[in-house]
Design a protein around this motif. Sequence first.
Motif, PDB file in Angstrom:
ATOM      1  N   UNK A  62      51.253  20.197 -44.781  1.00 38.62           N
ATOM      2  CA  UNK A  62      51.208  20.704 -43.413  1.00 38.62           C
ATOM      3  C   UNK A  62      49.869  21.364 -43.115  1.00 38.62           C
ATOM      4  N   UNK A  63      49.305  22.045 -44.085  1.00 41.84           N
ATOM      5  CA  UNK A  63      48.021  22.717 -43.880  1.00 41.84           C
ATOM      6  C   UNK A  63      46.905  21.715 -43.603  1.00 41.84           C
ATOM      7  N   UNK A  64      47.031  20.537 -44.149  1.00 41.37           N
ATOM      8  CA  UNK A  64      45.986  19.535 -43.981  1.00 41.37           C
ATOM      9  C   UNK A  64      46.113  18.687 -42.733  1.00 41.37           C
ATOM     10  N   UNK A  65      47.195  18.857 -41.995  1.00 46.00           N
ATOM     11  CA  UNK A  65      47.394  18.038 -40.801  1.00 46.00           C
ATOM     12  C   UNK A  65      46.558  18.567 -39.642  1.00 46.00           C
ATOM     13  N   UNK A  66      45.946  17.690 -38.920  1.00 45.57           N
ATOM     14  CA  UNK A  66      45.080  18.090 -37.809  1.00 45.57           C
ATOM     15  C   UNK A  66      45.745  17.864 -36.461  1.00 45.57           C
ATOM     16  N   UNK A  67      46.347  16.734 -36.275  1.00 45.98           N
ATOM     17  CA  UNK A  67      46.891  16.371 -34.951  1.00 45.98           C
ATOM     18  C   UNK A  67      48.384  16.688 -34.914  1.00 45.98           C
ATOM     19  N   UNK A  68      48.698  17.779 -34.262  1.00 43.13           N
ATOM     20  CA  UNK A  68      50.068  18.247 -34.171  1.00 43.13           C
ATOM     21  C   UNK A  68      50.547  18.185 -32.724  1.00 43.13           C
ATOM     22  N   UNK A  69      51.848  18.255 -32.567  1.00 40.46           N
ATOM     23  CA  UNK A  69      52.435  18.439 -31.237  1.00 40.46           C
ATOM     24  C   UNK A  69      53.084  19.816 -31.224  1.00 40.46           C
ATOM     25  N   UNK A  70      52.459  20.735 -30.505  1.00 39.61           N
ATOM     26  CA  UNK A  70      52.914  22.119 -30.446  1.00 39.61           C
ATOM     27  C   UNK A  70      53.568  22.360 -29.099  1.00 39.61           C
ATOM     28  N   UNK A 115      63.352  29.279 -38.669  1.00 32.16           N
ATOM     29  CA  UNK A 115      62.261  30.046 -39.275  1.00 32.16           C
ATOM     30  C   UNK A 115      61.172  30.331 -38.255  1.00 32.16           C
ATOM     31  N   UNK A 116      60.555  31.508 -38.370  1.00 30.07           N
ATOM     32  CA  UNK A 116      59.501  31.894 -37.431  1.00 30.07           C
ATOM     33  C   UNK A 116      58.492  32.775 -38.141  1.00 30.07           C
ATOM     34  N   UNK A 117      57.222  32.522 -37.864  1.00 22.40           N
ATOM     35  CA  UNK A 117      56.140  33.289 -38.471  1.00 22.40           C
ATOM     36  C   UNK A 117      55.289  33.911 -37.368  1.00 22.40           C
ATOM     37  N   UNK A 118      54.906  35.171 -37.571  1.00 23.45           N
ATOM     38  CA  UNK A 118      53.975  35.830 -36.645  1.00 23.45           C
ATOM     39  C   UNK A 118      52.621  35.963 -37.314  1.00 23.45           C
ATOM     40  N   UNK A 119      51.576  35.648 -36.550  1.00 24.82           N
ATOM     41  CA  UNK A 119      50.200  35.665 -37.058  1.00 24.82           C
ATOM     42  C   UNK A 119      49.331  36.485 -36.109  1.00 24.82           C
ATOM     43  N   UNK A 120      48.395  37.269 -36.613  1.00 28.14           N
ATOM     44  CA  UNK A 120      47.465  37.958 -35.717  1.00 28.14           C
ATOM     45  C   UNK A 120      46.582  36.945 -35.000  1.00 28.14           C
ATOM     46  N   UNK A 121      46.360  37.170 -33.695  1.00 28.18           N
ATOM     47  CA  UNK A 121      45.581  36.184 -32.933  1.00 28.18           C
ATOM     48  C   UNK A 121      44.599  36.837 -31.972  1.00 28.18           C
ATOM     49  N   UNK A 122      44.292  38.111 -32.155  1.00 27.25           N
ATOM     50  CA  UNK A 122      43.320  38.746 -31.285  1.00 27.25           C
ATOM     51  C   UNK A 122      43.663  40.204 -31.068  1.00 27.25           C
ATOM     52  N   UNK A 125      46.719  26.706 -41.608  1.00 28.31           N
ATOM     53  CA  UNK A 125      45.695  25.897 -40.948  1.00 28.31           C
ATOM     54  C   UNK A 125      45.083  26.659 -39.776  1.00 28.31           C
ATOM     55  N   UNK A 126      45.929  27.366 -39.018  1.00 27.20           N
ATOM     56  CA  UNK A 126      45.416  28.206 -37.928  1.00 27.20           C
ATOM     57  C   UNK A 126      44.485  29.279 -38.490  1.00 27.20           C
ATOM     58  N   UNK A 127      44.856  29.871 -39.601  1.00 24.17           N
ATOM     59  CA  UNK A 127      44.034  30.928 -40.182  1.00 24.17           C
ATOM     60  C   UNK A 127      42.794  30.389 -40.883  1.00 24.17           C
ATOM     61  N   UNK A 128      42.799  29.101 -41.244  1.00 23.04           N
ATOM     62  CA  UNK A 128      41.560  28.493 -41.754  1.00 23.04           C
ATOM     63  C   UNK A 128      40.482  28.472 -40.678  1.00 23.04           C
ATOM     64  N   UNK A 129      40.909  28.445 -39.425  1.00 21.15           N
ATOM     65  CA  UNK A 129      39.971  28.350 -38.304  1.00 21.15           C
ATOM     66  C   UNK A 129      39.774  29.669 -37.565  1.00 21.15           C
ATOM     67  N   UNK A 165      35.003  39.405 -31.544  1.00 19.45           N
ATOM     68  CA  UNK A 165      35.324  39.843 -30.201  1.00 19.45           C
ATOM     69  C   UNK A 165      36.610  39.173 -29.763  1.00 19.45           C
ATOM     70  N   UNK A 166      37.281  39.811 -28.820  1.00 14.91           N
ATOM     71  CA  UNK A 166      38.542  39.272 -28.350  1.00 14.91           C
ATOM     72  C   UNK A 166      38.405  37.839 -27.869  1.00 14.91           C
ATOM     73  N   UNK A 167      39.337  36.999 -28.361  1.00 16.91           N
ATOM     74  CA  UNK A 167      39.385  35.629 -27.894  1.00 16.91           C
ATOM     75  C   UNK A 167      38.521  34.673 -28.662  1.00 16.91           C
ATOM     76  N   UNK A 168      37.652  35.156 -29.574  1.00 18.68           N
ATOM     77  CA  UNK A 168      36.798  34.243 -30.313  1.00 18.68           C
ATOM     78  C   UNK A 168      37.493  33.794 -31.575  1.00 18.68           C
ATOM     79  N   UNK A 169      37.012  32.739 -32.146  1.00 24.63           N
ATOM     80  CA  UNK A 169      37.514  32.301 -33.448  1.00 24.63           C
ATOM     81  C   UNK A 169      36.348  31.702 -34.238  1.00 24.63           C
ATOM     82  N   UNK A 170      36.557  31.573 -35.529  1.00 25.66           N
ATOM     83  CA  UNK A 170      35.508  31.036 -36.396  1.00 25.66           C
ATOM     84  C   UNK A 170      36.055  29.864 -37.182  1.00 25.66           C
ATOM     85  N   UNK A 171      35.158  28.941 -37.445  1.00 27.35           N
ATOM     86  CA  UNK A 171      35.543  27.797 -38.280  1.00 27.35           C
ATOM     87  C   UNK A 171      34.965  27.953 -39.686  1.00 27.35           C
TER      88      UNK A 171
END
Length: 478
Positions: free
Chosen positions: A252-260, A416-423, A451-455, A472-478
Motif C-alpha cells: 500500500x505504501x508503494x501505490x501511487x494512483x489511489x481513489x480517495x 479502521x481509521x488513522x489520524x495523521x498531522x497535516x498542518x 505514503x502521505x508522510x513520505x511526502x 509553513x502552513x499548507x506546505x509539504x515536502x517531497x
Amino acid sequence: MSIAETIDGAGVAQLTALIRRGELGAVELAERRLADIEGRAARTNAFVTVDREGALAQAREADRALARGLPLGPLHGVPIAVKDNVLTAGLGSSAASAVLADAPLQGEAPLVARLRRAGAIVLAKTNMHEWAYGATNKGSHHGPTRNPWDPLAITGGSSGGSAACVADGLLPLAIGTDTGGSIRIPAAACGISGIKPGTGRVEGEGVLPLAWSFDAAGPMARSAEDLWLGLDAMWPGAAGDSSRHAAQFREARGRARLRIGVLVGEGFETASDVGRAFEAALEVFGQRGSELVPVPVRGMAAVFAAWKAIMYAEASTFHRPLMHDRARHYAPDVRALLHAGESVSAVDYLAAQQFRGAFCAAFARDMAGLDALALPTLPVTAPPLAESRIEFAGRTTTVQDAMTAMPCLANFTGLPAVSLPCGFGDTGLPVGLTLIGHPGGEFALLGLAAAFQDDTAWHAMRPGHAMAMGQEEGTHVR
C-alpha cells in the motif's frame, strides 16, 4: 549528530535499529527517557504512574538478551506507555478515577503481554479522561492533561496522556483506546499519528470498557511506520501474521494512483483554518496521481444521536454496580453522563442499533471502489482548557460534541481509521487528517498513511521545533 540528539528525535524503527546494532543500550535509553520524564512531565501531566525500577529491570534483561544472541522481538528495548484503563502487570489500573484510586485493578491485558513479548519495555501508565468518558482529558482524578503545543489548550481525550507524552518526545509509542475518537482526537490535537483498529480486531480482554459496541485499542506514535510496528506487535494471531502485515503495509505504501473518497455534506463543516490545512493535505494525494472523489454522506446528525444512545446505554450498564455503591466518587461530568444513560430505553437502544446496521450497509456501498475515505479529524484545533463551548462554521456547540461528532463515524461503522498531522491552524496548533479504511484493512491503511508522510513533514515536527524546521502552513515536502 550525537547519540543523545539521535535518541531524542528517534522513533520506534530507529531506536530498535540502534539497539540491535549495539550503538544504544536498552538501559541507556530507559534512563534517558526516565530523566526526561522527571524533568519535563509535570508540564503536561501526561502520566499517572512511572515505574522506574520495573522499567530498568526490563531494560537490563533486554541488554542481556542481546549480549547472549537470543532472538529479539520487533520492539526490543523500546520504552512505551499504556493508558490507565488497560490492565498492566505490576502497575495498577484505575482509569484515572477516584472510584478505583484506593484499589486499582491488577492483571495484564493480552495486548500488553504481546507488546512485552515483542520486546517493549512498559515504563508508565498515562493520564486519561476518567473511565474514557470524555473528549477533553480535563476530567481526571489526577488533574487535566495539558497540550505540549500550548499548556492552556486541551490535549483532547480520552487518551490525552498517551498523545501528550509522544508529542512531547518523552516516549516513542503509547497505547490508547477509542470509543468515539479517543485515540484520534488527541492525536490530531497534539500533532501525532494514531490508529483505531476495526471493532473487535484487537480483543478487549483486560481493557476497562466504555461501550462494547464501539471500543477499540490501538497505538499512538509520531509516524504511521511506527504505528505499523506497534499495531503488529499487539495484534492477536498466529506465526506468520507479521510477514503478511508487512507485505500489506509495503504494498500500500508503494501505490501511487489511489481513489480517495472525500466525505462531504452536513456534519463535516470546519473552522476556516482547519479547512485550509485539510484541502492542502488532499492536494498531496492529488500530486501523487490519486483521484479525489466526493462522497456525500447523509444522516450524520442521526449517526451522532444513535452513537450517543448506544454508548450511553452500554456505559451505564457496565457502571451500574459501581454507581450504586460509589456514585459520589465519580467526576461530575462522568456521573452526569452515566445518569443520562440510565434514561435510554431498550426501545431507543435497539432502534439505534437497527439504524446502525442499515447505515453501515449503505456506507459500505459508498466505499466500494475506493481505497480510503478522507475527512478532517476535528473541525477545530485544540480549544482552551477553560472553554466548555466553542463556535465554528456559524454555530456554537459544546467542546465535547465538537470533538466527537466526526470521529464517532469510524466507531459507528466499526471501520479502521488513522489520524495523521497535516498542518497547523491560525494559532499554531496542529490539524489532523483522518483516513478510514476497509474492514480488515488496518495494515494497508497504515501503508497509505505512510505514503502521505513520505511526502510531508508534519509528523516530524515537535512543539518548539516547527518553525525551526522552516515549515509553513499548507506546505509539504517531497
